[in-house]
Design a protein around this motif. Structure first.
Motif, PDB file in Angstrom:
ATOM      1  N   MET A   1      43.349  15.950  45.422  1.00 34.75           N
ATOM      2  CA  MET A   1      42.260  16.654  44.737  1.00 34.75           C
ATOM      3  C   MET A   1      42.788  17.942  44.102  1.00 34.75           C
ATOM      4  N   THR A   2      42.416  18.186  42.866  1.00 37.79           N
ATOM      5  CA  THR A   2      42.875  19.380  42.149  1.00 37.79           C
ATOM      6  C   THR A   2      42.136  20.621  42.646  1.00 37.79           C
ATOM      7  N   SER A   3      42.873  21.706  42.826  1.00 36.01           N
ATOM      8  CA  SER A   3      42.294  22.970  43.287  1.00 36.01           C
ATOM      9  C   SER A   3      41.975  23.876  42.098  1.00 36.01           C
ATOM     10  N   LEU A   4      40.775  24.447  42.096  1.00 31.23           N
ATOM     11  CA  LEU A   4      40.373  25.422  41.083  1.00 31.23           C
ATOM     12  C   LEU A   4      40.457  26.811  41.698  1.00 31.23           C
ATOM     13  N   CYS A   5      41.336  27.637  41.152  1.00 29.52           N
ATOM     14  CA  CYS A   5      41.565  28.985  41.684  1.00 29.52           C
ATOM     15  C   CYS A   5      41.040  30.004  40.681  1.00 29.52           C
ATOM     16  N   MET A   6      39.944  30.653  41.027  1.00 37.99           N
ATOM     17  CA  MET A   6      39.323  31.644  40.143  1.00 37.99           C
ATOM     18  C   MET A   6      39.656  33.052  40.633  1.00 37.99           C
ATOM     19  N   TYR A   7      40.142  33.866  39.693  1.00 37.14           N
ATOM     20  CA  TYR A   7      40.521  35.249  40.020  1.00 37.14           C
ATOM     21  C   TYR A   7      39.932  36.182  38.976  1.00 37.14           C
ATOM     22  N   PHE A   8      39.349  37.289  39.403  1.00 36.96           N
ATOM     23  CA  PHE A   8      38.742  38.265  38.500  1.00 36.96           C
ATOM     24  C   PHE A   8      39.387  39.643  38.696  1.00 36.96           C
ATOM     25  N   GLN A   9      39.745  40.270  37.585  1.00 32.68           N
ATOM     26  CA  GLN A   9      40.309  41.619  37.594  1.00 32.68           C
ATOM     27  C   GLN A   9      39.197  42.641  37.426  1.00 32.68           C
ATOM     28  N   VAL A  10      39.095  43.597  38.351  1.00 31.77           N
ATOM     29  CA  VAL A  10      38.054  44.633  38.308  1.00 31.77           C
ATOM     30  C   VAL A  10      38.736  45.978  38.083  1.00 31.77           C
ATOM     31  N   HIS A  11      38.488  46.578  36.932  1.00 33.85           N
ATOM     32  CA  HIS A  11      39.213  47.814  36.602  1.00 33.85           C
ATOM     33  C   HIS A  11      38.461  48.674  35.608  1.00 33.85           C
ATOM     34  N   GLN A  12      38.465  49.966  35.863  1.00 35.46           N
ATOM     35  CA  GLN A  12      38.118  50.980  34.873  1.00 35.46           C
ATOM     36  C   GLN A  12      39.111  52.122  35.052  1.00 35.46           C
ATOM     37  N   PRO A  13      39.639  52.665  33.950  1.00 37.30           N
ATOM     38  CA  PRO A  13      40.567  53.799  34.046  1.00 37.30           C
ATOM     39  C   PRO A  13      39.814  55.122  34.053  1.00 37.30           C
ATOM     40  N   PHE A  14      40.529  56.198  34.345  1.00 37.46           N
ATOM     41  CA  PHE A  14      40.024  57.541  34.066  1.00 37.46           C
ATOM     42  C   PHE A  14      40.512  57.890  32.661  1.00 37.46           C
ATOM     43  N   ARG A  15      39.589  57.878  31.702  1.00 34.76           N
ATOM     44  CA  ARG A  15      39.955  58.154  30.313  1.00 34.76           C
ATOM     45  C   ARG A  15      40.149  59.644  30.087  1.00 34.76           C
ATOM     46  N   LEU A  16      41.006  59.971  29.131  1.00 30.87           N
ATOM     47  CA  LEU A  16      41.269  61.363  28.805  1.00 30.87           C
ATOM     48  C   LEU A  16      40.110  61.962  28.025  1.00 30.87           C
ATOM     49  N   ARG A  17      39.878  63.240  28.209  1.00 29.53           N
ATOM     50  CA  ARG A  17      38.916  63.925  27.355  1.00 29.53           C
ATOM     51  C   ARG A  17      39.595  64.314  26.053  1.00 29.53           C
TER      52      ARG A  17
ATOM     53  N   ARG B   1      48.461  31.337  34.889  1.00 37.06           N
ATOM     54  CA  ARG B   1      47.108  31.262  34.343  1.00 37.06           C
ATOM     55  C   ARG B   1      46.986  30.127  33.315  1.00 37.06           C
ATOM     56  N   ASN B   2      45.940  29.335  33.451  1.00 39.19           N
ATOM     57  CA  ASN B   2      45.577  28.362  32.423  1.00 39.19           C
ATOM     58  C   ASN B   2      44.751  29.119  31.397  1.00 39.19           C
ATOM     59  N   TYR B   3      45.416  29.595  30.336  1.00 39.81           N
ATOM     60  CA  TYR B   3      44.734  30.518  29.431  1.00 39.81           C
ATOM     61  C   TYR B   3      43.652  29.845  28.597  1.00 39.81           C
TER      62      TYR B   3
ATOM     63  N   GLU C   1      46.260  17.583  37.975  1.00 45.39           N
ATOM     64  CA  GLU C   1      47.474  18.162  38.547  1.00 45.39           C
ATOM     65  C   GLU C   1      47.095  18.956  39.793  1.00 45.39           C
ATOM     66  N   ASP C   2      47.996  19.806  40.280  1.00 43.18           N
ATOM     67  CA  ASP C   2      47.759  20.495  41.553  1.00 43.18           C
ATOM     68  C   ASP C   2      46.647  21.525  41.488  1.00 43.18           C
ATOM     69  N   CYS C   3      46.719  22.408  40.497  1.00 39.66           N
ATOM     70  CA  CYS C   3      45.795  23.543  40.494  1.00 39.66           C
ATOM     71  C   CYS C   3      45.490  24.004  39.078  1.00 39.66           C
ATOM     72  N   ILE C   4      44.301  24.583  38.917  1.00 44.77           N
ATOM     73  CA  ILE C   4      43.881  25.188  37.651  1.00 44.77           C
ATOM     74  C   ILE C   4      43.592  26.648  37.948  1.00 44.77           C
ATOM     75  N   ASN C   5      44.390  27.548  37.394  1.00 39.83           N
ATOM     76  CA  ASN C   5      44.250  28.975  37.681  1.00 39.83           C
ATOM     77  C   ASN C   5      43.450  29.646  36.575  1.00 39.83           C
ATOM     78  N   ILE C   6      42.252  30.055  36.913  1.00 37.85           N
ATOM     79  CA  ILE C   6      41.342  30.678  35.957  1.00 37.85           C
ATOM     80  C   ILE C   6      41.303  32.168  36.238  1.00 37.85           C
ATOM     81  N   PHE C   7      41.978  32.931  35.401  1.00 40.93           N
ATOM     82  CA  PHE C   7      42.067  34.382  35.586  1.00 40.93           C
ATOM     83  C   PHE C   7      41.361  35.074  34.422  1.00 40.93           C
ATOM     84  N   MET C   8      40.508  36.067  34.722  1.00 36.68           N
ATOM     85  CA  MET C   8      39.821  36.797  33.651  1.00 36.68           C
ATOM     86  C   MET C   8      39.317  38.145  34.156  1.00 36.68           C
ATOM     87  N   ASP C   9      38.954  39.013  33.215  1.00 34.61           N
ATOM     88  CA  ASP C   9      38.359  40.301  33.551  1.00 34.61           C
ATOM     89  C   ASP C   9      36.975  40.078  34.163  1.00 34.61           C
TER      90      ASP C   9
END
Length: 398
Positions: free
Chosen positions: A1-17, A196-198, A232-240
């Motif tokens: 069985m194919t594995s679905l791997c979902m990953y989410f990036q959580v980010h905000q910077p400190f922006r310059l004034r 990542r499977n883009y 196939e083995d795995c589907i890597n779904i990476f996004m913001d």
């Protein structure tokens, strides 16, 4: 069985004034407290709070079957502590389910992995590890570098730090016709690599609401059927993570899509897995060799470092920051060190990018500057003033 791997990036910077010397001192002499708070609170209301609630409900509904991973930068966690205790608590609730794997990365979402000397990179990873442990009660086992920046040297350091795998972009020019849907191992370290499977990732992250797209409208059932076509083995779904409610507004139906997705995926010959689980289920099929001068990332069409170091303005600012490192650390001043580390955050250099068309729109999305040239001039103004503060401190110590 194919594995679905979902990953989410959580980010905000400190922006310059928009910098002009005045009587302010410390961190907010350079970083815009008001704008950063406004952006954080807007994204929290549009994305973090409703997305966390939606996913928490799905985890409860599909207990033991639905799982995913998050990478939350130290800068975002700092902002949660300052302006969003409720947001932090909702992330903590996700972590406590045991079905959400928290990944490691650099604390400052920085470009420190591109330094010749990797000491700063290692320090930031350890700093992130401590904050994630303190605030979320977890110890990450898998590494995700800033913007999926990857090469053999980075992989070897990550392996030496004890991590079980690393995530990166399934860049065509690097895979050379090979599939991103299996595990590989890094040259010199043997560290497992998840690519990542883009295409399937970007169908959600970028094309979801695009009316010109042949796949529009995208439903959970339709996307799950596409994923089921990967045998196939795995589907890597990476996004913001900001895909949900910010990049793709609620009105597009993105939350309804995400709410229905787990059930539709589970109807297919698919199962959900987290990154660390993939390393237990599958073995690498081949070695991947990515030299330091061929570093890959998930940014733009080039999938390289050009999003941050592609023009002279970006390279000049980055080199100036690197040159300051020994002087900053010699001060042993926590505030000076904190400012310098935040100036390494990749977003500052991203806003200076002079690419246009689709990529250019992405570069300007969260920027407070009207042009990349303004971003560069402002960064250099901050840097020159900060450099003066550093040497003033060193002269007092002499």
């Amino acid at each position: 069985m194919t594995s679905l791997c979902m990953y989410f990036q959580v980010h905000q910077p400190f922006r310059l004034r928009r910098f002009w010397p005045d009587d302010r001192s410390g961190f907010f002499r350079y970083f815009d407290e008001r704008s950063n708070r406004e952006i954080f609170e807007r994204v929290a209301q549009k994305c973090y709070i409703p997305a966390n609630r939606t996913l928490l409900e799905s985890l409860e509904e599909h207990k033991g079957e639905f799982m995913f991973s998050l990478s939350i930068t130290g800068t975002l966690l700092e902002q949660c502590e300052l302006w969003g205790k409720d947001v932090l608590e909702s992330f903590r609730q996700l972590a406590e389910t045991g079905a959400v794997e928290i990944l490691e990365e650099t604390f400052y979402h920085s470009l420190s992995s591109l330094f010749e000397d990797k000491t700063e990179f290692v320090e930031e990873v350890k700093e992130h590890r401590k904050m994630v442990s303190d605030l979320l009660g977890v110890k990450p086992q898998v590494f995700r570098n800033t913007e999926l920046l990857y090469n053999n040297t980075i992989a070897k350091i990550v392996s030496n730090l004890g991590y079980k795998a690393i995530l990166t972009e399934g860049a065509d020019h690097m895979l050379e016709g090979r599939s991103p849907n299996v595990l590989y191992k890094a040259k010199n370290s043997g560290l497992p690599i998840l690519f990542r499977n883009y295409k399937l990732s970007d169908d959600i992250g970028y094309r979801f609401s695009a009316r010109w797209w042949e796949g529009y409208p995208l439903t959970a059932e339709k996307w799950a059927s596409w994923a089921a076509g990967v045998k196939e083995d795995c589907i890597n779904i990476f996004m913001d993570y900001e895909t949900f409610g910010e990049h793709q507004w609620r009105e597009t139906g993105i939350f309804d899509f995400m709410e229905k997705l787990p059930a539709e995926v589970l109807k297919q010959d698919l199962e959900f897995s987290t990154p660390v689980e993939l390393t237990r289920k599958y073995s690498p099929v081949a070695e991947i060799d990515v030299g330091d001068f061929s570093t890959i990332s998930w940014a733009d069409m080039e999938r390289d470092t050009s999003a941050w170091l592609g023009n002279d303005m970006q390279r000049r600012c980055f080199e100036e920051i690197k040159l300051l490192e020994p002087f900053v650390k010699k001060t042993e001043d926590p505030e000076i060190l904190r400012i310098w580390k935040h100036l390494l955050t990749s977003d500052h250099y991203y806003y200076m990018c002079t690419k246009w068309l689709g990529d250019g729109d992405v570069h300007s999305y969260f920027s407070v500057h009207s042009t990349p040239f303004e971003a560069a001039v402002n960064f250099m103004a901050v840097l020159m003033d900060f450099k003066a503060q550093v040497f003033k401190k060193l002269n007092r110590m002499a």
